[in-house]
Design an enzyme around this catalytic site. Sequence first.
Site, mmCIF file in Angstrom:
data_model
loop_
_atom_site.group_PDB
_atom_site.id
_atom_site.type_symbol
_atom_site.label_atom_id
_atom_site.label_comp_id
_atom_site.label_asym_id
_atom_site.label_seq_id
_atom_site.Cartn_x
_atom_site.Cartn_y
_atom_site.Cartn_z
ATOM 1 N N SER A 199 0.678 -1.290 -0.101
ATOM 2 C CA SER A 199 -0.052 0.115 -0.008
ATOM 3 C C SER A 199 0.998 1.249 -0.094
ATOM 4 C CB SER A 199 -1.114 0.082 1.230
ATOM 5 O OG SER A 199 -1.487 1.322 1.490
ATOM 6 N N HIS A 252 -1.197 -1.282 -4.179
ATOM 7 C CA HIS A 252 -2.625 -1.139 -3.584
ATOM 8 C C HIS A 252 -2.706 0.602 -3.343
ATOM 9 C CE1 HIS A 252 -6.064 -1.681 -0.573
ATOM 10 N NE2 HIS A 252 -5.405 -0.781 0.030
ATOM 11 N N ASP A 267 -4.480 3.736 -1.801
ATOM 12 C CA ASP A 267 -5.631 4.134 -0.773
ATOM 13 C C ASP A 267 -6.381 5.757 -1.346
ATOM 14 O OD1 ASP A 267 -5.883 1.849 1.131
ATOM 15 O OD2 ASP A 267 -3.880 2.406 1.449
ATOM 16 N N MET A 271 -8.537 8.351 -0.183
ATOM 17 C CA MET A 271 -9.601 9.059 1.123
ATOM 18 C C MET A 271 -10.037 10.339 0.926
ATOM 19 S SD MET A 271 -7.335 7.575 3.866
ATOM 20 C CE MET A 271 -6.187 6.140 4.016
ATOM 21 N N HIS A 310 -8.392 1.326 -3.684
ATOM 22 C CA HIS A 310 -9.183 1.150 -2.533
ATOM 23 C C HIS A 310 -9.800 2.543 -2.417
ATOM 24 C CE1 HIS A 310 -9.288 0.282 1.953
ATOM 25 N NE2 HIS A 310 -10.752 0.290 1.399
ATOM 26 N N MET A 337 -11.953 4.650 -0.316
ATOM 27 C CA MET A 337 -12.589 5.047 0.963
ATOM 28 C C MET A 337 -13.415 6.363 0.878
ATOM 29 S SD MET A 337 -9.537 3.464 3.285
ATOM 30 C CE MET A 337 -8.358 3.653 1.843
ATOM 31 N N MET A 352 -11.202 -5.547 6.249
ATOM 32 C CA MET A 352 -10.445 -4.534 6.904
ATOM 33 C C MET A 352 -10.096 -4.798 8.198
ATOM 34 S SD MET A 352 -9.954 -2.097 4.814
ATOM 35 C CE MET A 352 -8.927 -0.993 5.888
ATOM 36 N N ASP A 389 -6.363 -6.237 4.853
ATOM 37 C CA ASP A 389 -5.777 -4.745 4.797
ATOM 38 C C ASP A 389 -5.890 -4.198 5.939
ATOM 39 O OD1 ASP A 389 -4.709 -2.363 4.032
ATOM 40 O OD2 ASP A 389 -6.526 -1.523 2.981
HETATM 41 C C1 DX5 Z 1 -6.091 2.175 5.624
HETATM 42 C C2 DX5 Z 1 -5.755 1.658 4.364
HETATM 43 C C3 DX5 Z 1 -4.476 0.626 4.317
HETATM 44 C C4 DX5 Z 1 -3.208 1.230 4.899
HETATM 45 C C5 DX5 Z 1 -2.493 -0.113 5.439
HETATM 46 O O1 DX5 Z 1 -7.335 2.848 5.787
HETATM 47 O O2 DX5 Z 1 -6.857 1.070 3.798
HETATM 48 O O3 DX5 Z 1 -4.255 0.293 3.093
HETATM 49 O O4 DX5 Z 1 -2.233 1.695 3.797
HETATM 50 O O5 DX5 Z 1 -1.405 0.276 6.012
HETATM 51 P P1 DX5 Z 1 -0.821 -0.305 7.384
HETATM 52 O O6 DX5 Z 1 -0.304 -1.612 6.559
HETATM 53 O O7 DX5 Z 1 0.276 0.423 7.659
HETATM 54 O O8 DX5 Z 1 -1.660 -0.941 8.285
HETATM 55 ZN ZN ZN Z 2 -6.122 0.067 1.685
#
Ligand code: DX5
Ligand code: ZN
Length: 222
Positions: free
Chosen positions: A7, A32, A34, A36, A65, A67, A136, A174
């Site tokens: 990620s 991956h 993310d 947000m 991903h 969010m 998650m 994740d």
């Molecule tokens: C959190 C993200 C993850 C995050 C994971 O909301 O969806 O993908 O980057 O990070 P680690 O592996 O540090 O928990």
């Molecule tokens: Zn993620």
Amino acid sequence: MVMLAPSILSADFANLLKDIKEVETAGADMLHIDVMDGHFVPNISIGLPVVKSIKKVTKLPLDVHLMILNPERYIDDFISAGANYITVHAEACFHLHRLIESIRALGAKPSVALNPATSLNDIEYIIDYIDMVLIMTVNPGFGGQNFIKEMVYKINRLKKMILKRNLDVKIQVDGGINLDNVEEVVKAGADIIVAGSAIFRADSIENTVFEFKEKISRIKGA
Ligand code: DX5
Ligand code: ZN
């Protein structure tokens, strides 16, 4: 074979190309990404322009991903930007089945994420239509949080559901995964491991990817 999806949330954004090349050469299976929005989760990260730029510099599949609230407004753009997998949160969608069908029609693989408190019941009637479920194992929004251990049971129950219904659906996990707990997660049934801080905040990104891959390959049946 269990796959590894670093990620990039925990990567060095001022040196993103270098970090991506490092995980790619070391054997990562997908990236991956993310996204947000500061509404569905309390944090704001990266979006379309970054996905577009990453697509130009890597051959790895892009696993986006989302969010975000109202994901249906943006899927067309993320797929045009190069996303191979699109994950939407069940909690963020009013018309999940319709959205999944549009993601597939636009040429990406649809995937649905469940927050730690969300029941597997929420995907019971749509699991036949998706390629992946994202469990998650932290509350979404930030990298570097602690793995919620009760989620091991959830992964295992999902695995049983998939086997019982003879479906071709991958389980992605994740949040809070590191070299100490990856074995337990894979044994519970994970097919794709996401790891952010464990990889990008390590002394050596490359060695950590090797170690993840090595650990995973030693697990029977993985
Ligand atoms: C959190 C993200 C993850 C995050 C994971 O909301 O969806 O993908 O980057 O990070 P680690 O592996 O540090 O928990
Ligand atoms: Zn993620």
